[in-house]
Design a protein around this motif. Structure first.
Motif, PDB file in Angstrom:
ATOM      1  N   UNK A 157       0.868  -1.180   0.000  1.00 14.21           N
ATOM      2  CA  UNK A 157       0.000   0.000   0.000  1.00 14.21           C
ATOM      3  C   UNK A 157       0.907   1.233   0.000  1.00 14.21           C
ATOM      4  N   UNK A 158       0.814   2.018  -1.065  1.00 23.35           N
ATOM      5  CA  UNK A 158       1.626   3.218  -1.202  1.00 23.35           C
ATOM      6  C   UNK A 158       0.730   4.431  -0.943  1.00 23.35           C
ATOM      7  N   UNK A 165      -2.587   3.878  -3.302  1.00 24.56           N
ATOM      8  CA  UNK A 165      -2.443   2.836  -4.325  1.00 24.56           C
ATOM      9  C   UNK A 165      -2.208   1.504  -3.627  1.00 24.56           C
ATOM     10  N   UNK A 166      -2.905   0.469  -4.107  1.00 22.83           N
ATOM     11  CA  UNK A 166      -2.523  -0.899  -3.764  1.00 22.83           C
ATOM     12  C   UNK A 166      -1.754  -1.397  -4.979  1.00 22.83           C
TER      13      UNK A 166
ATOM     14  N   UNK B 192       5.533  -0.595 -10.849  1.00 24.88           N
ATOM     15  CA  UNK B 192       4.535  -1.450 -10.198  1.00 24.88           C
ATOM     16  C   UNK B 192       3.295  -1.530 -11.066  1.00 24.88           C
ATOM     17  N   UNK B 193       2.402  -2.431 -10.665  1.00 24.85           N
ATOM     18  CA  UNK B 193       1.087  -2.468 -11.280  1.00 24.85           C
ATOM     19  C   UNK B 193       0.105  -1.986 -10.214  1.00 24.85           C
ATOM     20  N   UNK B 194      -0.671  -0.967 -10.549  1.00 24.99           N
ATOM     21  CA  UNK B 194      -1.644  -0.463  -9.574  1.00 24.99           C
ATOM     22  C   UNK B 194      -2.885  -1.348  -9.657  1.00 24.99           C
ATOM     23  N   UNK B 195      -3.154  -2.086  -8.570  1.00 30.53           N
ATOM     24  CA  UNK B 195      -4.285  -3.015  -8.521  1.00 30.53           C
ATOM     25  C   UNK B 195      -5.549  -2.270  -8.114  1.00 30.53           C
ATOM     26  N   UNK B 196      -5.377  -1.316  -7.219  1.00 30.32           N
ATOM     27  CA  UNK B 196      -6.534  -0.573  -6.728  1.00 30.32           C
ATOM     28  C   UNK B 196      -6.082   0.826  -6.339  1.00 30.32           C
ATOM     29  N   UNK B 197      -6.969   1.774  -6.515  1.00 29.70           N
ATOM     30  CA  UNK B 197      -6.636   3.152  -6.190  1.00 29.70           C
ATOM     31  C   UNK B 197      -7.839   3.780  -5.520  1.00 29.70           C
ATOM     32  N   UNK B 198      -7.613   4.491  -4.447  1.00 29.54           N
ATOM     33  CA  UNK B 198      -8.749   5.196  -3.851  1.00 29.54           C
ATOM     34  C   UNK B 198      -8.301   6.530  -3.267  1.00 29.54           C
TER      35      UNK B 198
END
Lengths: 260, 326
Positions: A157-158, A165-166, B192-198
């Motif tokens: 988790x960034x 971002x995950x 990286x690959x962004x899997x989820x963003x909030x």
């Protein structure tokens, strides 16, 4: 899993004095400790090792008198502590420091992850981790508040202030962790005792096969040429010893400034 | 001298979800000021997707040139992809300096760019200037805000990250003209690959107009509720000095000071805060500072406009009452 932790021995920042005449921090004025932000990096390394096995190497740069303090990393679960110490490292800014650390990391062989704290309390730049990742040419996951390893990938988790971002990324990589990622455990008495008996491995400029032009003062593009003790900002304060009249004036001020 | 002969002062225009972060406008304000001291051209670099509208805005705010890298892979922040393109641009235009906002994006991207260019980087500057010899001067608080370090860079370009809410914003002017230079993004393996963003709806201390802060004078974590009530009545938010954040009484996003947020609200009320240099470094530019403290010798009174010597547990409830009665 081969884990490397970057750590720094710093003066207790709440107690250390500044020598305004010489323009340097008077390190003798306060006890040393492991940079508090690094404790989260060490703890995260230990957690990874507990789940996936492996070996943790802590790498630090500093004068030789930080050796005893560095043993605290071993008490906290690090397998081996390396201290980069050489007069040639003196006067390093973040670029020179990151170069030396990256050379030391290369000298330890293959690794999966480098973990560092968000910043140090004394330098407070937060730059060294990012610069090390560039020297090594590996991905950099900054401001990481959660870290897992699954199916050959790191999941992290960034935190970019209000945007989270995950992410998934493949090793090898460098992660800088926030204070929120974990609560560092305190080392036990037995661990402390055992750590005292261990040796810190010392390496010099030759040992890390460094290009000497990139070290210390010569390798540091930034230099502090002046120190200023800020005096500005003082105001003429209207002081009220009687809360009632103070509050009355505050209410008038709030109204006149359209704050209420 | 034509504009083409001038060296550039390059501003990294950070975008988040397609909108330029306000620190960029502050960087442009500073860059414009510096370009009057030395003949420099103010330019900016923007990486994103469908970002031409924002690029035009950067011209209205004073960029003579906007280097625009557009690709769907650049919409989200990626340290390696961003670095690759900025480094290539810097090698091409050889700027005098590159400025980044001291946000999480700026503070993680700038080190990669600096190390790649083998140049110096100064963190979290609170002022920038140019001396008589044309050397770039970077000023940053160091040693928990007790001193200001003046730093020069031997290599080129000079690079700095600059603290948010410290510089004056550039003025917007639609009459300003400039060029949008469309760049071809270079490929590289992403970080990286962004899997989820909030997006989280947290408090935003630097943008608050009123801040009511608590310090060691508070006896319990629950007592922040009292400060919150006062803050709410004033349309503000709650801040904190570092010790209480370290204690875990309140989140880091509330921390004011050298190692927390720099703020300059219209009104700052310091409740039970003694005023350590580390705290003062983060709030002394507030427009109006009110201090409430039982210790008359507390340094905070020297930096405040109005002060009440007394017990916050007596004074704050009275103030809340007065505000409610209105």
């Amino acid at each position: 899993m081969n884990i490397i932790v970057l750590t720094k021995v710093v003066p207790d920042i709440e107690r250390v004095k500044f020598d305004a005449v010489r323009g340097v921090v008077d390190r003798s004025s306060a006890p040393q400790e492991i940079n508090p932000f690094d404790l989260n990096a060490i703890e995260e390394a230990v957690r990874l090792k507990e789940r996936h096995g492996g070996r943790i190497t802590a790498i630090s740069m500093g004068p030789s008198d930080v050796e005893q303090t560095l043993k605290d990393t071993i008490a906290r679960g690090v397998d081996e502590a390396i201290l980069l110490t050489d007069k040639k490292f003196a006067g390093s800014d973040t670029l020179a420091t990151s170069y030396a650390l990256s050379q030391a990391i290369k000298s330890t062989g293959d690794f999966d992850i480098v973990i560092c704290g968000e910043k140090t309390v004394d330098g407070d730049t937060g730059q060294v981790g990012g610069e090390v990742s560039e020297w090594l040419g590996i991905p950099y996951l900054p401001y990481t508040s959660k870290l897992n390893y699954e199916d050959g990938k790191f999941k992290a988790r960034v935190e970019l202030e209000n945007i989270i971002y995950e992410v998934e990324a493949s090793p090898p990589l460098l992660v800088s962790v926030t204070k929120d990622i974990n609560t560092p455990r305190l080392p036990g008495f037995r661990e402390k005792l055992n750590a005292r008996k261990t040796q810190v491995k010392k390496m010099d400029a030759k040992g890390i096969e460094a290009d000497e032009g990139r070290l210390g003062f010569n390798g540091s593009p930034t230099w502090v040429y002046k120190i200023e003790v800020p005096e500005e900002g003082q105001r003429d304060c209207k002081i009220y010893k009687d809360p009632e009249s103070g509050l009355k004036e505050i209410m008038i001020m709030l109204e006149s400034r359209d704050l209420i | 001298m034509t504009a083409n002969d001038k060296r550039e002062i390059l501003v990294f225009a950070e975008q988040r979800r397609g909108r330029v972060h306000p620190v960029t406008i502050e960087l442009l304000g500073k860059a414009i000021e510096l370009s009057n001291r030395l003949p420099l051209m103010v330019s900016s670099v923007l990486l994103g997707r469908d970002a031409e509208g924002e690029a035009q805005e950067l011209i209205y705010y004073g960029s003579k040139k906007v280097y625009l890298f557009e690709d769907s892979s650049l919409y989200n922040y990626d340290p390696i992809l961003y670095k690759t393109n900025i480094v290539a641009l810097a090698k091409e235009i050889n700027p005098y300096a590159i400025l980044f906002g001291s946000t999480h994006i700026g503070r993680s991207l700038a080190p990669r760019v600096a190390a790649s260019l083998r140049t110096g980087l100064t963190a979290d500057c609170t002022n920038l200037s140019i001396d008589e010899d044309g050397a770039f001067i970077q000023i940053r608080p160091a040693f928990t805000g007790n001193i200001l370090a003046h730093i020069k860079t031997k290599t080129s370009p000079s690079m700095s990250t600059v603290r948010y809410k410290v510089m004056q914003r550039a003025k917007r002017d639609e009459k300003r003209e400039g060029t949008i230079v469309k760049m071809t993004p270079l490929p590289n393996a992403p970080s990286w690959e962004v899997i989820d963003e909030r997006v989280i709806e947290g408090i935003n201390l630097p943008d608050a107009e009123v801040i009511v802060s608590g310090g060691r004078g508070l006896k319990r974590a629950e007592d922040f509720k009292m400060l919150e009530e006062l803050a709410k009545l004033l349309g503000g938010v709650v801040g904190s000095s570092r010790p209480l954040v370290d204690e875990g009484w309140i989140g880091k996003e509330h921390q004011v000071g050298f190692s927390g947020n720099t703020v300059k609200p219209k009104l700052y009320i310091a409740c039970g805060i003694s005023g350590s240099p580390q705290h003062l470094a983060g709030m002394r530019d507030s427009e109006m500072i009110v201090a409430i403290n039982s210790d008359p010798s507390a340094p905070i009174f020297r930096y405040a406009d109005m002060g009440i010597i007394g017990d916050i547990y007596e004074i704050i409830p009275k103030m809340i009452e007065k505000l409610k009665r209105r």
